[in-house]
Scaffold this motif. Structure first.
Motif, PDB file in Angstrom:
ATOM      1  N   VAL A  32       0.855  -1.182   0.000  1.00 20.45           N
ATOM      2  CA  VAL A  32       0.000   0.000   0.000  1.00 20.45           C
ATOM      3  C   VAL A  32       0.895   1.236   0.000  1.00 20.45           C
ATOM      4  N   THR A  33       0.698   2.097  -0.973  1.00 17.68           N
ATOM      5  CA  THR A  33       1.499   3.312  -1.082  1.00 17.68           C
ATOM      6  C   THR A  33       0.663   4.512  -0.642  1.00 17.68           C
ATOM      7  N   ALA A  34       1.240   5.326   0.238  1.00 19.83           N
ATOM      8  CA  ALA A  34       0.552   6.520   0.734  1.00 19.83           C
ATOM      9  C   ALA A  34       1.557   7.668   0.793  1.00 19.83           C
ATOM     10  N   ALA A  35       1.089   8.818   1.184  1.00 20.73           N
ATOM     11  CA  ALA A  35       1.960   9.990   1.286  1.00 20.73           C
ATOM     12  C   ALA A  35       3.078   9.781   2.304  1.00 20.73           C
ATOM     13  N   ALA A  36       2.796   9.008   3.336  1.00 24.23           N
ATOM     14  CA  ALA A  36       3.786   8.751   4.384  1.00 24.23           C
ATOM     15  C   ALA A  36       4.787   7.668   3.981  1.00 24.23           C
ATOM     16  N   GLY A  37       4.573   7.009   2.846  1.00 27.53           N
ATOM     17  CA  GLY A  37       5.470   5.958   2.387  1.00 27.53           C
ATOM     18  C   GLY A  37       4.728   4.654   2.171  1.00 27.53           C
ATOM     19  N   CYS A  38       5.498   3.617   1.905  1.00 26.69           N
ATOM     20  CA  CYS A  38       4.910   2.299   1.631  1.00 26.69           C
ATOM     21  C   CYS A  38       4.687   1.520   2.919  1.00 26.69           C
ATOM     22  N   SER A  39       3.649   0.737   2.905  1.00 23.01           N
ATOM     23  CA  SER A  39       3.402  -0.204   3.996  1.00 23.01           C
ATOM     24  C   SER A  39       2.870  -1.483   3.361  1.00 23.01           C
ATOM     25  N   TYR A  40       2.824  -2.540   4.156  1.00 20.37           N
ATOM     26  CA  TYR A  40       2.432  -3.847   3.653  1.00 20.37           C
ATOM     27  C   TYR A  40       1.311  -4.389   4.520  1.00 20.37           C
ATOM     28  N   GLN A  41       0.174  -4.639   3.895  1.00 18.49           N
ATOM     29  CA  GLN A  41      -1.002  -5.110   4.620  1.00 18.49           C
ATOM     30  C   GLN A  41      -1.089  -6.630   4.481  1.00 18.49           C
ATOM     31  N   PHE A  42      -1.133  -7.315   5.615  1.00 16.26           N
ATOM     32  CA  PHE A  42      -1.191  -8.766   5.644  1.00 16.26           C
ATOM     33  C   PHE A  42      -2.584  -9.233   6.052  1.00 16.26           C
ATOM     34  N   THR A  43      -3.024 -10.312   5.432  1.00 17.85           N
ATOM     35  CA  THR A  43      -4.223 -11.030   5.820  1.00 17.85           C
ATOM     36  C   THR A  43      -3.792 -12.472   6.043  1.00 17.85           C
ATOM     37  N   VAL A  44      -3.996 -12.963   7.263  1.00 23.07           N
ATOM     38  CA  VAL A  44      -3.534 -14.297   7.629  1.00 23.07           C
ATOM     39  C   VAL A  44      -4.739 -15.139   8.045  1.00 23.07           C
ATOM     40  N   ALA A  45      -4.787 -16.366   7.545  1.00 25.34           N
ATOM     41  CA  ALA A  45      -5.878 -17.290   7.884  1.00 25.34           C
ATOM     42  C   ALA A  45      -5.536 -17.994   9.192  1.00 25.34           C
TER      43      ALA A  45
END
Length: 65
Positions: A32-45
């Protein structure tokens, strides 16, 4: 049950991927790219308690979403 959380750096995202794979958690990750920088969104089963205990034990900083 699914667990959702965000990791703020690519380095921690890679570490998280290795950890989840090693412990055989099924997961999806999205950059996920935003003004504050990149982040990584995880979905775990898996249950949140199990996932967050693993991340905390390995000192991976995360934010719930």
């Amino acid at each position: 049950m699914e667990t959702h959380f965000v990791v703020q750096s690519e380095t921690y995202a890679e570490k998280t991927k290795r950890l989840l794979s090693r412990y055989r958690f099924r997961f999806q990750v999205r950059k996920v790219t935003a003004a504050a920088g990149c982040s990584y969104q995880f979905t775990v089963a898996a249950e949140p308690a199990a996932v967050f205990a693993l991340l905390s034990a390995q000192r991976v900083p995360y934010q719930t979403c």
